[in-house]
Design a protein around this motif. Structure first.
Motif, PDB file in Angstrom:
ATOM      1  N   VAL A 290      35.888  36.732  35.609  1.00  0.00           N
ATOM      2  CA  VAL A 290      36.843  36.177  34.633  1.00  0.00           C
ATOM      3  C   VAL A 290      36.178  35.094  33.795  1.00  0.00           C
ATOM      4  CG1 VAL A 290      38.936  34.776  34.421  1.00  0.00           C
ATOM      5  CG2 VAL A 290      38.933  36.783  35.887  1.00  0.00           C
ATOM      6  N   ARG A 291      35.440  34.205  34.446  1.00  0.00           N
ATOM      7  CA  ARG A 291      34.765  33.138  33.694  1.00  0.00           C
ATOM      8  C   ARG A 291      33.723  33.709  32.730  1.00  0.00           C
ATOM      9  NH1 ARG A 291      36.023  27.885  35.316  1.00  0.00           N
ATOM     10  NH2 ARG A 291      35.055  27.451  33.276  1.00  0.00           N
ATOM     11  N   GLN A 292      33.035  34.762  33.165  1.00  0.00           N
ATOM     12  CA  GLN A 292      32.075  35.402  32.264  1.00  0.00           C
ATOM     13  C   GLN A 292      32.791  36.084  31.106  1.00  0.00           C
ATOM     14  OE1 GLN A 292      28.530  35.408  32.444  1.00  0.00           O
ATOM     15  NE2 GLN A 292      28.911  36.145  30.361  1.00  0.00           N
ATOM     16  N   ALA A 293      33.934  36.702  31.385  1.00  0.00           N
ATOM     17  CA  ALA A 293      34.702  37.360  30.322  1.00  0.00           C
ATOM     18  C   ALA A 293      35.200  36.342  29.290  1.00  0.00           C
ATOM     19  CB  ALA A 293      35.875  38.121  30.931  1.00  0.00           C
ATOM     20  N   GLY A 298      34.199  33.834  23.809  1.00  0.00           N
ATOM     21  CA  GLY A 298      34.088  32.564  23.108  1.00  0.00           C
ATOM     22  C   GLY A 298      35.200  31.590  23.427  1.00  0.00           C
ATOM     23  N   LEU A 299      35.862  31.764  24.566  1.00  0.00           N
ATOM     24  CA  LEU A 299      36.979  30.903  24.958  1.00  0.00           C
ATOM     25  C   LEU A 299      36.465  29.852  25.936  1.00  0.00           C
ATOM     26  CD1 LEU A 299      39.715  33.654  25.500  1.00  0.00           C
ATOM     27  CD2 LEU A 299      39.502  32.111  23.549  1.00  0.00           C
ATOM     28  N   GLU A 301      36.674  25.796  27.613  1.00  0.00           N
ATOM     29  CA  GLU A 301      37.787  25.073  28.234  1.00  0.00           C
ATOM     30  C   GLU A 301      38.713  24.454  27.201  1.00  0.00           C
ATOM     31  OE1 GLU A 301      36.895  22.434  31.405  1.00  0.00           O
ATOM     32  OE2 GLU A 301      35.310  23.682  32.258  1.00  0.00           O
ATOM     33  N   ALA A 302      38.144  23.894  26.138  1.00  0.00           N
ATOM     34  CA  ALA A 302      38.974  23.248  25.116  1.00  0.00           C
ATOM     35  C   ALA A 302      39.845  24.273  24.397  1.00  0.00           C
ATOM     36  CB  ALA A 302      38.084  22.513  24.116  1.00  0.00           C
ATOM     37  N   LEU A 303      39.263  25.426  24.060  1.00  0.00           N
ATOM     38  CA  LEU A 303      40.036  26.448  23.365  1.00  0.00           C
ATOM     39  C   LEU A 303      41.096  27.050  24.281  1.00  0.00           C
ATOM     40  CD1 LEU A 303      40.495  27.988  20.795  1.00  0.00           C
ATOM     41  CD2 LEU A 303      38.673  29.583  21.448  1.00  0.00           C
ATOM     42  N   CYS A 304      40.763  27.252  25.556  1.00  0.00           N
ATOM     43  CA  CYS A 304      41.761  27.758  26.511  1.00  0.00           C
ATOM     44  C   CYS A 304      42.943  26.804  26.614  1.00  0.00           C
ATOM     45  CB  CYS A 304      41.113  27.959  27.877  1.00  0.00           C
ATOM     46  SG  CYS A 304      39.984  29.358  27.987  1.00  0.00           S
ATOM     47  N   ALA A 305      42.658  25.510  26.643  1.00  0.00           N
ATOM     48  CA  ALA A 305      43.734  24.526  26.733  1.00  0.00           C
ATOM     49  C   ALA A 305      44.602  24.545  25.486  1.00  0.00           C
ATOM     50  CB  ALA A 305      43.149  23.133  26.944  1.00  0.00           C
ATOM     51  N   SER A 306      44.009  24.740  24.320  1.00  0.00           N
ATOM     52  CA  SER A 306      44.790  24.704  23.079  1.00  0.00           C
ATOM     53  C   SER A 306      45.636  25.957  22.882  1.00  0.00           C
ATOM     54  CB  SER A 306      43.849  24.518  21.886  1.00  0.00           C
ATOM     55  OG  SER A 306      42.980  25.648  21.760  1.00  0.00           O
TER      56      SER A 306
END
Length: 562
Positions: A290-293, A298-299, A301-306
């Motif tokens: 999942v982390r590799q995906a 291009g996601l 931590e900052a983009l995932c949070a937003s």
């Protein structure tokens, strides 16, 4: 300034430090760490290890033999088993040490290892032993070697469902560091709950290597304060009627395991968002995928949070601890469960969320979507590219971008290029040079089984295609007398390869050292003629066949025609 002394045995010699270990070496170091922890608590404990080799744990016994001097220093006794179920029975006996007077230790913690088919074979022992329980200062850790991609097995397999049938909690490490951490947690969980505890291993973590922190006190476990154990405890005892064992297991021990998981934060939110919309629940190797995906899309931590993406990493896949899951699900529109093979977490999750109000209950998808269409198939292994496509699809109603679409196109092109052959020759599989008793005569029915024996199924190995399959250890027993029900001749006589004695420590190349030392997996495989047959049987095998018209036996001897 002098340089530090560096030795190849630092992985076992040094008490603490950052060491470069393979997964197999981490499993070898694991019982030493537990013994150090017990010594720090003034506990006089020993360790017993038994099992039967099989990939991805095929090299564990060799690693344990190589570390025998260090094992002895930590009161660790290693005895490989005749087979998986007898090894499990011996491990069960280690938990009965303190039921009788004369024990030399306060308790014996034990470790069993075996490939997935061995888990199936030892199932009856696991059920009885887990119902009986463990010693209060002992504990049992079961290492299950699974082969999701069927790379060295006759069938792809996962062991979780077998452990669930025996009510055994399952820990799922993702990497080498977690093999050490979850192994320690497993023994502590076993001592607290009275359960045998399984540790799932696959080639991706056992055959990998990493620099890990080795410290017996790295993991600090906590005893749950919100769970009340029965007055008589949950551990092994005698006498112990079966219905009393069932009550203790179903009413206390499983729920004690869930309470332990909650108190020690085994389920952790690895990515979070102030306004979460889509949640991903995963475990073990799938967490790394999942982390590799996410990285491939291009996601960060900052983009995932937003965008509202949240990720929960589950440490104990069964039983699923509900409190942390409910907290994770709050405010989500949808939960995507990413796990390989048949569903474990997804089935538990839907049951735990079933009674939530419809307005607050998130959709749960994983193996299938909300329309019943296949989403993450339970076939073979998942790849980061497969997971990336699913994440992008489920995230699309919330967020998408040209960058994500471009990255998906790149992944598709890469997979297409890898799938296309860049060569025209095909190498026919063959057995290793000198491997005895592997030639199957033309027209005979072959006897393939696990590992290298599956080569005969390809149809071009030392003869024709071979059609017979059979469970390990039961060669040629599909039909006890094939001639009674089939017109074809019986199978070719079995070679002198039997599973009767446990493996022993190798002392050298084939034919060297004591005859009691065997260097191959089958402990009685022939080695320069030393196949453990009585002398008269070996002589008879070398004697030329007698003509059919001559009488045999005592009559021949008396007539002087021999």
């Amino acid at each position: 300034m002098s340089l530090a002394e560096i030795r190849l045995d630092d992985k076992y010699r040094l008490a603490t430090g950052h060491l470069y270990l393979t997964g197999t070496q981490a499993l070898t170091r694991l019982p030493m760490l537990q013994h150090q922890r017990d010594q720090a608590q003034n506990l006089n404990t020993g360790c017993f290890i038994s099992g039967y080799r099989g990939s991805p744990l095929g090299g564990l016994d060799k690693s344990l033999w190589e570390a025998r001097d260090y094992l002895k220093q930590h009161a660790i006794h290693f005895q490989p088993g005749v087979n998986e179920e007898l090894a499990a029975t011996a491990v069960w006996g280690s938990q009965q040490t303190n039921l009788f007077p004369g024990a030399r230790y306060d308790g014996v913690f034990a470790m069993w290892y075996g490939k997935g088919p061995g888990v199936d074979r030892a199932g009856d022992v696991f059920k009885h032993a887990n119902a009986a329980g463990v010693s209060p200062k002992g504990g049992v850790l079961l290492l299950a070697g699974d082969d999701h991609g069927c790379k060295s097995s006759t069938l792809p397999h996962q062991s979780e469902h077998a452990f669930i049938a025996a009510s055994i909690p399952v820990l799922n490490p993702a990497n080498v560091q977690e093999i050490l951490d979850y192994g320690i947690i497993g023994w502590e969980l076993s001592r607290y709950s009275g359960c045998w505890v399984a540790l799932k291993t696959i080639a991706e973590n056992v055959d990998s290597s990493a620099v890990v922190e080795v410290d017996p006190l790295r993991v600090q476990t906590r005893i749950p304060e919100d769970f009340e154990l029965p007055e008589d405890g949950v551990h092994i005892r005698w006498p112990d009627p079966p219905l009393a064992q069932e009550k203790r297991l179903n009413l206390y021990k499983i729920y004690a395991a869930r309470a332990f998981a909650r108190a020690n934060n085994l389920n952790r939110v690895m990515l979070d968002s102030p306004n979460p919309r889509l949640g991903i629940i995963t475990t073990g190797k799938s967490y790394l995928d999942v982390r590799q995906a996410l990285d491939d899309l291009g996601l960060d931590e900052a983009l995932c949070a937003s965008v509202g993406l949240r990720v929960l990493k589950v440490g104990m896949s069964w039983p699923l601890e509900p409190v942390s899951v409910h907290e994770f699900a709050q405010g989500l529109d949808e939960i995507l469960v990413v796990e390989e093979k048949r569903s474990i977490i997804e089935d538990q999750l839907t049951g735990q969320l079933y009674n939530w109000p419809v307005s607050k209950r998130p959709r749960v998808v994983g193996e299938f979507d909300e329309q019943g269409n296949s989403l993450l198939p339970n076939l073979s292994e998942l790849t980061p590219a497969m997971i990336a496509r699913v994440i992008a699809k489920r995230l699309a109603p919330i967020y998408t971008s040209d960058s994500i679409q471009a990255r998906l196109a790149f992944l598709a092109a890469k997979e297409k290029a890898l799938a296309a052959r860049s060569y025209s020759t095909v190498r026919t599989p063959h057995y290793c040079s000198g491997c005895p008793a592997q030639h199957i005569h033309q027209g005979a029915r072959g006897q393939p089984r696990l590992g290298r024996y599956r080569l005969s199924l390809h149809g071009a190995v030392d003869g024709p295609a071979h059609r017979d399959l059979y469970p390990d250890g039961r060669r040629g027993r599909q039909l006890d007398r094939p001639g009674a029900v089939h017109r074809h001749p019986a199978h070719v006589p079995e070679p002198r390869r039997r599973h009767l004695l446990p493996l022993r420590q190798p002392r050298g190349a084939c034919g060297s050292g004591s005859r009691r030392q065997h260097h191959l997996q089958d402990s009685l495989q022939r080695c320069r003629g030393h196949d453990r047959r009585p002398a008269h049987r070996r002589r008879a095998a070398r004697r030329p066949a007698q003509p059919a018209d001559l009488p045999r036996g005592r009559q021949t001897h008396r007539s002087g025609k021999r």
